[in-house]
Design an enzyme around this catalytic site. Structure first.
Site, short mmCIF file in Angstrom:
data_model
loop_
_atom_site.label_atom_id
_atom_site.label_comp_id
_atom_site.label_asym_id
_atom_site.label_seq_id
_atom_site.Cartn_x
_atom_site.Cartn_y
_atom_site.Cartn_z
N THR A 98 -5.91 -1.64 6.62
CA THR A 98 -5.95 -3.10 6.67
C THR A 98 -7.36 -3.54 7.05
O THR A 98 -7.67 -4.72 7.04
CB THR A 98 -4.98 -3.61 7.76
OG1 THR A 98 -5.24 -2.86 8.96
CG2 THR A 98 -3.54 -3.41 7.36
N ARG A 112 6.58 -8.13 1.72
CA ARG A 112 7.46 -7.71 2.83
C ARG A 112 8.10 -8.92 3.49
O ARG A 112 9.28 -8.92 3.83
CB ARG A 112 6.70 -6.88 3.87
CG ARG A 112 7.60 -6.50 5.05
CD ARG A 112 6.92 -5.66 6.09
NE ARG A 112 6.62 -4.33 5.59
CZ ARG A 112 5.47 -3.71 5.80
NH1 ARG A 112 4.51 -4.29 6.48
NH2 ARG A 112 5.27 -2.50 5.31
N ASP A 149 -1.75 6.57 6.18
CA ASP A 149 -1.77 5.13 6.47
C ASP A 149 -2.70 4.87 7.65
O ASP A 149 -2.94 5.78 8.46
CB ASP A 149 -0.33 4.69 6.81
CG ASP A 149 -0.13 3.20 6.62
OD1 ASP A 149 -1.05 2.53 6.11
OD2 ASP A 149 0.95 2.70 6.98
N LYS A 172 0.83 -1.22 0.00
CA LYS A 172 0.00 0.00 0.00
C LYS A 172 0.87 1.27 0.00
O LYS A 172 0.64 2.17 -0.80
CB LYS A 172 -0.96 -0.01 1.21
CG LYS A 172 -1.92 -1.20 1.20
CD LYS A 172 -2.86 -1.21 2.36
CE LYS A 172 -2.20 -1.44 3.70
NZ LYS A 172 -1.49 -2.74 3.80
N THR A 173 1.86 1.30 0.89
CA THR A 173 2.74 2.48 0.94
C THR A 173 3.51 2.61 -0.36
O THR A 173 3.68 3.71 -0.90
CB THR A 173 3.74 2.32 2.12
OG1 THR A 173 3.01 1.95 3.27
CG2 THR A 173 4.52 3.59 2.37
P1 ADP Z 1 2.15 -1.97 3.18
O1 ADP Z 1 2.18 -0.47 3.12
O2 ADP Z 1 0.95 -2.56 2.50
O3 ADP Z 1 2.31 -2.51 4.58
P2 ADP Z 1 4.66 -1.74 1.73
O4 ADP Z 1 4.24 -0.90 0.58
O5 ADP Z 1 5.42 -1.08 2.82
O6 ADP Z 1 3.40 -2.53 2.35
O7 ADP Z 1 5.50 -2.97 1.10
C1 ADP Z 1 6.43 -3.71 1.86
C2 ADP Z 1 7.62 -4.05 1.02
O8 ADP Z 1 7.23 -5.02 0.05
C3 ADP Z 1 8.20 -2.87 0.24
O9 ADP Z 1 9.48 -2.57 0.71
C4 ADP Z 1 8.36 -3.33 -1.19
O10 ADP Z 1 9.72 -3.50 -1.47
C5 ADP Z 1 7.75 -4.70 -1.22
N1 ADP Z 1 6.64 -4.76 -2.19
C6 ADP Z 1 5.32 -4.62 -1.90
N2 ADP Z 1 4.58 -4.81 -3.00
C7 ADP Z 1 5.44 -5.08 -4.01
C8 ADP Z 1 5.27 -5.38 -5.41
N3 ADP Z 1 4.04 -5.48 -5.95
N4 ADP Z 1 6.37 -5.59 -6.14
C9 ADP Z 1 7.60 -5.54 -5.57
N5 ADP Z 1 7.82 -5.28 -4.28
C10 ADP Z 1 6.77 -5.04 -3.49
#
Ligand code: ADP
Length: 349
Positions: A167, A226, A118, A73-74
């Site tokens: 989430t 992640r 977030d 998401k981030t």
């Molecule tokens: P969330 O905000 O949903 O908790 P993040 O955006 O922080 O998740 O993603 C966590 C890690 O996973 C990031 O550092 C990124 O490198 C990796 N990541 C997430 N989605 C992808 C994707 N579709 N392709 C490649 N790497 C991804």
């Protein structure tokens, strides 16, 4: 004095540790949509909306990102900003205490910026109301003075894109969720998608890894990028200390055994949750609060982290009366199922 020194030292150490973890995560974060692996439908739609908004020279519509932690998401929020060639301002709802915190950000963002919040389900009601007007009219109401002399001033804002992530879509009020023009559900990743994420990360981190090992690691990564990246870092450690530096299937299997992770991606706590429901509550139903106390896990991490994957894998069901294990959970743990599980309550199998 010593204690204070220790405390200071510890707080510095843990901050640096968190900073280091964030830095490692940022290195692997894809910058543009083309590098974002998987989620094909979401990417296809988003690229159309981005191209259309750019063509009209307008900010992208407010975008709502829904999905379990670690699914991107981030990352997507910053990709949206990069694709729109816009600045990004990031915060999380728990960091916004008072209306002035939100007003301070909104009045300082530049035209066309992406504003990422977030955990938007944790926004306080007063701030949520301020956000409604900001999202819809690009204005905020600000009260000046107190008592009878108080008056409300409308402050115009630059046009911006709010990207809200959660989430827990069910905990976001409908007035807020209905103000997002674009809603993206991010699903758990398939093994093939995770394999391409792992291959990409291995190149960036310069970790030699065999193709079979990539596939094996993808199976253990809980459908979550992640986790895949975190496990890759641990396997790099195992490979460099216990082998010749290359991550092979043997290194993956050995590492996963040491970390208590099985080839379904389940961790010790996942199995503990299923076992507790079966052994203490006869397979359920059991309420989330009771379960969280029984397994010694905060209710947020039970609901946000553990349950979605167990449900997706078919080991657990959420019912109106509580959580229930399925036949698959009994099979997984090798526990004979003595209970006659009929389907009257719309549960089990
Ligand atoms: P969330 O905000 O949903 O908790 P993040 O955006 O922080 O998740 O993603 C966590 C890690 O996973 C990031 O550092 C990124 O490198 C990796 N990541 C997430 N989605 C992808 C994707 N579709 N392709 C490649 N790497 C991804």
């Amino acid at each position: 004095m010593d204690n204070i020194q220790d405390l200071l030292q510890n707080s510095v150490t843990s901050t640096s540790f968190q900073e280091e973890a964030d830095k490692q995560e940022n290195i692997l974060r894809p910058k543009m949509l083309k590098d974002f692996q998987g989620q094909q439908r979401l990417k296809d739609n988003l690229s159309v909306f981005v191209a259309a908004a750019r063509g009209r020279q307008e900010p992208l519509d407010h975008t709502f990102l829904i999905g379990p932690p670690g699914l991107g998401k981030t990352t997507l929020a910053s990709i949206i900003a990069n694709e729109m060639d816009a600045e990004i301002r990031m915060t999380s709802a728990p960091a916004l205490e008072k209306p002035k915190d939100l007003a301070g950000i909104l009045t300082n963002i530049t035209e066309g910026s992406v504003f990422f919040i977030d955990e938007i389900h944790r926004l306080k009601p007063a701030l949520e109301e301020m956000l409604y007007i900001a999202m819809e009219d690009f204005e905020i109401d600000w009260v000046i003075g107190q008592g009878p002399a108080a008056r409300t001033m409308r402050i115009p804002l630059p046009k911006f894109t709010l990207v809200g992530a959660t989430t827990k879509a069910g905990s976001v009020s409908s007035p807020l969720s209905s103000r997002f023009g674009i809603t993206c559900h991010i699903e758990f990743y398939t093994e093939e998608e995770l394999a391409s994420i792992i291959a990409r990360s291995a190149v960036i981190m310069q970790v030699p890894i065999e193709q079979d090992a990539i596939i094996q690691l993808a199976k253990c990564s809980r459908g979550t990028p992640r986790i895949a990246n975190r496990l890759l870092r641990r396997l790099r450690d195992f490979a460099s200390v216990m082998a010749d530096g290359t991550v092979t299937v043997e290194v993956v299997n050995h590492g996963m055994e040491r970390l208590g992770i099985d080839t379904n991606g389940l961790e010790t706590q996942d199995r503990n949750i299923l076992r507790t429901i079966i052994e203490f509550y006869d397979g359920g139903p059991v309420g989330a609060e009771t379960l969280s106390i029984s397994v010694g896990e905060a209710i947020e991490s039970l609901e946000d982290f553990y349950e979605p994957y167990l449900i997706q894998k078919g080991y657990l069901k959420r019912t109106p009366r509580g959580r229930m294990t399925t036949k698959l959970a009994y099979e997984l743990l090798g526990i004979p199922c003595k209970r006659n599980m009929d389907d009257n309550q719309g549960i089990l199998f």
